[in-house]
Motif scaffolding. Structure first.
Motif, mmCIF file in Angstrom:
data_model
loop_
_atom_site.group_PDB
_atom_site.id
_atom_site.type_symbol
_atom_site.label_atom_id
_atom_site.label_comp_id
_atom_site.label_asym_id
_atom_site.label_seq_id
_atom_site.Cartn_x
_atom_site.Cartn_y
_atom_site.Cartn_z
ATOM 1 N N THR A 168 0.863 -0.986 -0.164
ATOM 2 C CA THR A 168 0.099 -0.047 0.078
ATOM 3 C C THR A 168 0.797 1.278 0.059
ATOM 4 O OG1 THR A 168 -1.642 -1.321 1.240
ATOM 5 C CG2 THR A 168 -2.004 1.051 1.278
ATOM 6 N N GLU A 169 1.858 1.382 1.113
ATOM 7 C CA GLU A 169 2.641 2.690 1.167
ATOM 8 C C GLU A 169 3.537 2.524 -0.005
ATOM 9 O OE1 GLU A 169 2.326 4.074 5.597
ATOM 10 O OE2 GLU A 169 3.739 2.474 5.135
ATOM 11 N N TYR A 170 4.081 1.554 -0.386
ATOM 12 C CA TYR A 170 5.087 1.423 -1.351
ATOM 13 C C TYR A 170 4.644 2.288 -2.621
ATOM 14 C CZ TYR A 170 9.713 0.381 -3.102
ATOM 15 O OH TYR A 170 11.250 0.372 -3.758
ATOM 16 N N ALA A 171 3.494 1.395 -2.990
ATOM 17 C CA ALA A 171 2.726 2.140 -4.290
ATOM 18 C C ALA A 171 2.336 3.627 -4.180
ATOM 19 C CB ALA A 171 1.438 1.032 -4.644
ATOM 20 N N SER A 172 2.096 4.022 -3.114
ATOM 21 C CA SER A 172 1.843 5.607 -2.974
ATOM 22 C C SER A 172 3.033 6.146 -3.148
ATOM 23 C CB SER A 172 1.251 5.687 -1.504
ATOM 24 O OG SER A 172 2.002 5.579 -0.545
ATOM 25 N N GLY A 193 15.992 10.395 -5.057
ATOM 26 C CA GLY A 193 14.631 9.947 -4.556
ATOM 27 C C GLY A 193 15.155 8.876 -3.204
ATOM 28 N N ILE A 194 13.959 8.629 -2.818
ATOM 29 C CA ILE A 194 14.011 7.846 -1.360
ATOM 30 C C ILE A 194 14.141 6.447 -1.431
ATOM 31 C CG2 ILE A 194 12.469 9.525 -0.291
ATOM 32 C CD1 ILE A 194 10.315 7.543 -0.086
ATOM 33 N N THR A 195 14.574 5.740 -0.510
ATOM 34 C CA THR A 195 14.605 4.234 -0.368
ATOM 35 C C THR A 195 13.900 4.160 0.882
ATOM 36 O OG1 THR A 195 16.907 4.063 -1.301
ATOM 37 C CG2 THR A 195 16.031 2.159 0.277
ATOM 38 N N LEU A 196 12.845 2.953 0.700
ATOM 39 C CA LEU A 196 11.880 2.732 1.773
ATOM 40 C C LEU A 196 12.599 1.723 2.752
ATOM 41 C CD1 LEU A 196 8.421 2.875 0.162
ATOM 42 C CD2 LEU A 196 9.368 4.556 1.742
#
Length: 373
Positions: A168-172, A193-196
């Motif tokens: 969910t959050e990765y797709a967002s 960009g970011i790395t989650l």
């Protein structure tokens, strides 16, 4: 409020990150400059990007409950408690599904349960508080705990939150084009960009009077807080708001001195630039020539609403050990005028004041000023 009324110390720390379980693993990894991010092993939501996975979660499944219980136990032990003290405040931050796996995500999954460690404990206010302020959630929770403690609601608080890598959050994050195709490089001129990441954090906060009365360590104080919710911009990139939070935190702490800043710095082009500009403004007002600045997100990835826990741990330990951590992954720092973007650990024998910056989507921004007593 007088300084005596707002004197709140950090007496317990707990952390789970991609470095592993425990504050020491995080701190030693951060000082080494070795990033703990790489190809996903458990999480299937990437398109080849690096992530910060927690190694060997219990049962092989990443859950908020498991991470939360682990950090609560760590923080309480660090503070010298066998359990959550009766009459404590408990503040839970979060927005992530409780369990990552097959099946439908429900609203209760997104909120998640309160930490099981507080079951049966008499809490100030009768129930845990739940806060969600995007990626600044943990900083807002520390600010609320400090205000409630200053108002006499309690003299001890537990702040806790966890996040797991989830579709969910990765797709967002991918939808807003925030994810780096490679890996996060905060403050680097080639950042993209970011790395989650995933993990959890817990803090035990106490009034200095309570901590001193039981001979607990109380050498680092949450001396100032600045929180703003501004709807002018959706992204965490409003320089005026970020600068305002820094100003408010320092004014609340009664100082303009910044010996170290643990930045939010996720590795996005715009967000990092705005934060650098805000810190430059603060340094210019105080006359500082080279404020040391670093970020942990090149090491563990971005823990979203739980991201401020590693930042607070890093700033607290920097003040305690008088050793400032670097930004792992930083190779080609942005040029600055009054800041020093750190690539290597540095001794700081006279460091007494540190800023922690936390920013989030939806105009959620916060800053904490920590002070070594």
């Amino acid at each position: 409020m007088s300084p005596a009324e707002t004197a709140v110390a950090v007496t317990g720390l707990g952390l789970v990150t991609s470095y592993g379980y425990g504050v020491d693993r995080f701190w030693n990894g951060l000082l080494s400059g070795r990033p703990a991010i790489g190809p996903a092993n458990r999480f299937a939501g990437t398109e080849g990007e690096a992530v910060g996975e927690v190694p060997d979660p219990p049962g092989g499944v990443a859950t908020r409950r498991a991470y939360t219980d682990a950090v609560v136990a760590q923080a309480l032990a660090d503070a010298g408690y066998r359990g959550v003290p009766d009459g404590a405040l408990v503040l839970v931050v979060g927005q992530t599904p409780d369990v990552v796996g097959p099946g439908r995500v429900t609203s209760s999954d997104m909120v998640g349960p309160p930490p099981s460690a507080v079951a049966g404990v008499r809490l100030a206010g009768g129930a845990p508080y739940f806060l969600t302020h995007a990626c600044a959630s943990a900083a807002f929770a520390v600010g609320l705990a400090r205000e409630l403690m200053a108002g006499g609601v309690a003299d001890v608080a537990l702040v806790v939150g966890a996040t797991v890598l989830n579709a969910t959050e990765y797709a967002s994050m991918r939808a807003v084009r925030a994810v780096s195709p490679d890996r996060a490089r905060p403050f680097d001129r080639s950042r993209d960009g970011i790395t989650l990441g995933e993990g959890a954090g817990a803090l035990v906060l106490e009034t200095v009077a309570r901590a001193a009365g039981r001979d607990a360590r109380h050498d680092v104080e949450v001396a100032g807080v600045g929180c703003r919710v501004s709807g002018a911009k959706a992204a965490a990139s409003d320089q005026e708001v970020v600068t305002g939070c820094l100003d408010e935190a320092l004014a609340d702490a009664g100082t303009d001195r910044v010996d170290y800043a643990q930045a939010h710095a996720t590795g996005t082009v715009q967000g990092d630039a705005v934060e650098l500009a805000a810190l430059e403004t603060i340094a210019g007002r105080s006359g500082d020539a080279a404020v040391p600045v670093s970020s942990h997100k090149g090491a563990t990835g971005h823990l979203l609403h739980a991201s401020c826990f590693p930042a607070i741990v890093a700033a607290t330990l920097a003040l305690r050990t008088r050793l400032l951590p670097p930004t792992p992954g930083l190779l080609d720092p942005e040029p600055t005028e009054r800041l020093r973007l750190m690539r290597h650990p540095e001794p700081a024998p006279r460091a007494r004041h540190a800023l922690v910056v936390s920013a989030g989507f939806g105009g959620n921004n916060a800053a904490l000023a920590l002070a070594r007593r």
